[in-house]
Design a protein around this motif. Structure first.
Motif, PDB file in Angstrom:
ATOM      1  N   ASP A  70     -13.106  27.462  21.043  1.00 31.24           N
ATOM      2  CA  ASP A  70     -13.534  28.074  19.791  1.00 31.24           C
ATOM      3  C   ASP A  70     -14.227  27.268  19.158  1.00 31.24           C
ATOM      4  O   ASP A  70     -13.765  25.669  18.872  1.00 31.24           O
ATOM      5  CB  ASP A  70     -11.684  28.321  19.141  1.00 31.24           C
ATOM      6  N   ILE A  71     -15.129  27.578  17.694  1.00 32.30           N
ATOM      7  CA  ILE A  71     -15.835  26.812  17.461  1.00 32.30           C
ATOM      8  C   ILE A  71     -15.149  26.116  15.689  1.00 32.30           C
ATOM      9  O   ILE A  71     -14.983  26.596  15.457  1.00 32.30           O
ATOM     10  CB  ILE A  71     -17.637  26.931  16.978  1.00 32.30           C
ATOM     11  N   THR A  72     -14.837  24.874  16.055  1.00 29.37           N
ATOM     12  CA  THR A  72     -13.742  24.832  14.776  1.00 29.37           C
ATOM     13  C   THR A  72     -14.946  23.728  13.747  1.00 29.37           C
ATOM     14  O   THR A  72     -14.564  23.568  12.472  1.00 29.37           O
ATOM     15  CB  THR A  72     -13.133  23.293  15.471  1.00 29.37           C
ATOM     16  N   GLY A  73     -15.938  23.115  14.442  1.00 28.36           N
ATOM     17  CA  GLY A  73     -16.793  22.552  13.451  1.00 28.36           C
ATOM     18  C   GLY A  73     -18.296  22.115  13.335  1.00 28.36           C
ATOM     19  O   GLY A  73     -18.392  22.265  14.453  1.00 28.36           O
ATOM     20  N   PHE A  74     -18.697  21.647  12.902  1.00 29.03           N
ATOM     21  CA  PHE A  74     -20.262  21.049  12.642  1.00 29.03           C
ATOM     22  C   PHE A  74     -20.421  19.407  12.367  1.00 29.03           C
ATOM     23  O   PHE A  74     -19.899  19.855  11.119  1.00 29.03           O
ATOM     24  CB  PHE A  74     -21.341  22.578  12.474  1.00 29.03           C
ATOM     25  N   LYS A  75     -21.143  18.911  12.772  1.00 30.42           N
ATOM     26  CA  LYS A  75     -21.408  17.473  12.038  1.00 30.42           C
ATOM     27  C   LYS A  75     -23.598  17.266  12.312  1.00 30.42           C
ATOM     28  O   LYS A  75     -23.566  17.792  13.389  1.00 30.42           O
ATOM     29  CB  LYS A  75     -20.379  16.744  12.206  1.00 30.42           C
ATOM     30  N   GLY A  76     -23.740  16.577  11.630  1.00 33.20           N
ATOM     31  CA  GLY A  76     -25.141  15.640  11.978  1.00 33.20           C
ATOM     32  C   GLY A  76     -25.103  14.582  12.916  1.00 33.20           C
ATOM     33  O   GLY A  76     -24.109  14.277  12.650  1.00 33.20           O
ATOM     34  N   ILE A  77     -25.739  14.325  14.004  1.00 28.20           N
ATOM     35  CA  ILE A  77     -25.418  13.652  14.592  1.00 28.20           C
ATOM     36  C   ILE A  77     -27.277  13.447  14.822  1.00 28.20           C
ATOM     37  O   ILE A  77     -27.866  13.801  14.457  1.00 28.20           O
ATOM     38  CB  ILE A  77     -25.432  13.746  15.882  1.00 28.20           C
ATOM     39  N   SER A  78     -27.188  11.929  15.334  1.00 27.95           N
ATOM     40  CA  SER A  78     -28.948  11.110  15.618  1.00 27.95           C
ATOM     41  C   SER A  78     -29.417  11.757  16.753  1.00 27.95           C
ATOM     42  O   SER A  78     -28.211  10.698  18.398  1.00 27.95           O
ATOM     43  CB  SER A  78     -29.195  10.268  15.454  1.00 27.95           C
TER      44      SER A  78
END
Length: 125
Positions: A70-78
């Motif tokens: 399941d896709i549980t989240g998204f965050k920004g990364i470098s």
């Protein structure tokens, strides 16, 4: 050459151009990165989830991951991205997956690349 529209079905919205869609979602990714936030609910979460899932179905990539996690989240990364022979630091999404045993994994996801593929499929010549 006519501009390609992009329809985001998760919110039933049509962007007039691919660039408009890319800029909109790029701003969301940059905001997540700058604020060090993880997006787990809401319309932007649903949009990013739809974009990723649609991209995977169009390209036949990561379908096993989609069906087993399941896709549980998204965050920004470098990360570092190769462009024209040069390696350029850039922000992108990290998708957070959770499987049935509650293990979490992350994977890089470039919204601009996914939106381009979606626009091509939605606007065949």
């Amino acid at each position: 050459m006519a501009a390609k529209t992009v329809t985001i079905e998760s919110k039933d919205y049509v962007f007039n151009t691919l660039k408009e869609a890319q800029n909109y979602y790029d701003a969301i990714v940059k905001e997540l990165y700058n604020a060090k936030l993880t997006l787990t609910t809401g319309q932007d979460f649903e949009d990013l989830k739809w974009i990723y899932s649609t991209y995977c179905h169009y390209t036949k990539q990561n379908l096993d991951k989609l069906s087993n996690s399941d896709i549980t989240g998204f965050k920004g990364i470098s990360t570092v991205r190769e462009k024209g022979g040069q390696y350029i630091p850039t922000e992108c999404c990290a998708i957070i997956f959770s499987d049935s045993s509650s293990n979490c994994t992350e994977e890089e996801f470039f919204t601009d690349k996914a939106l381009k593929e979606i626009a091509i499929k939605q606007n065949p010549r």
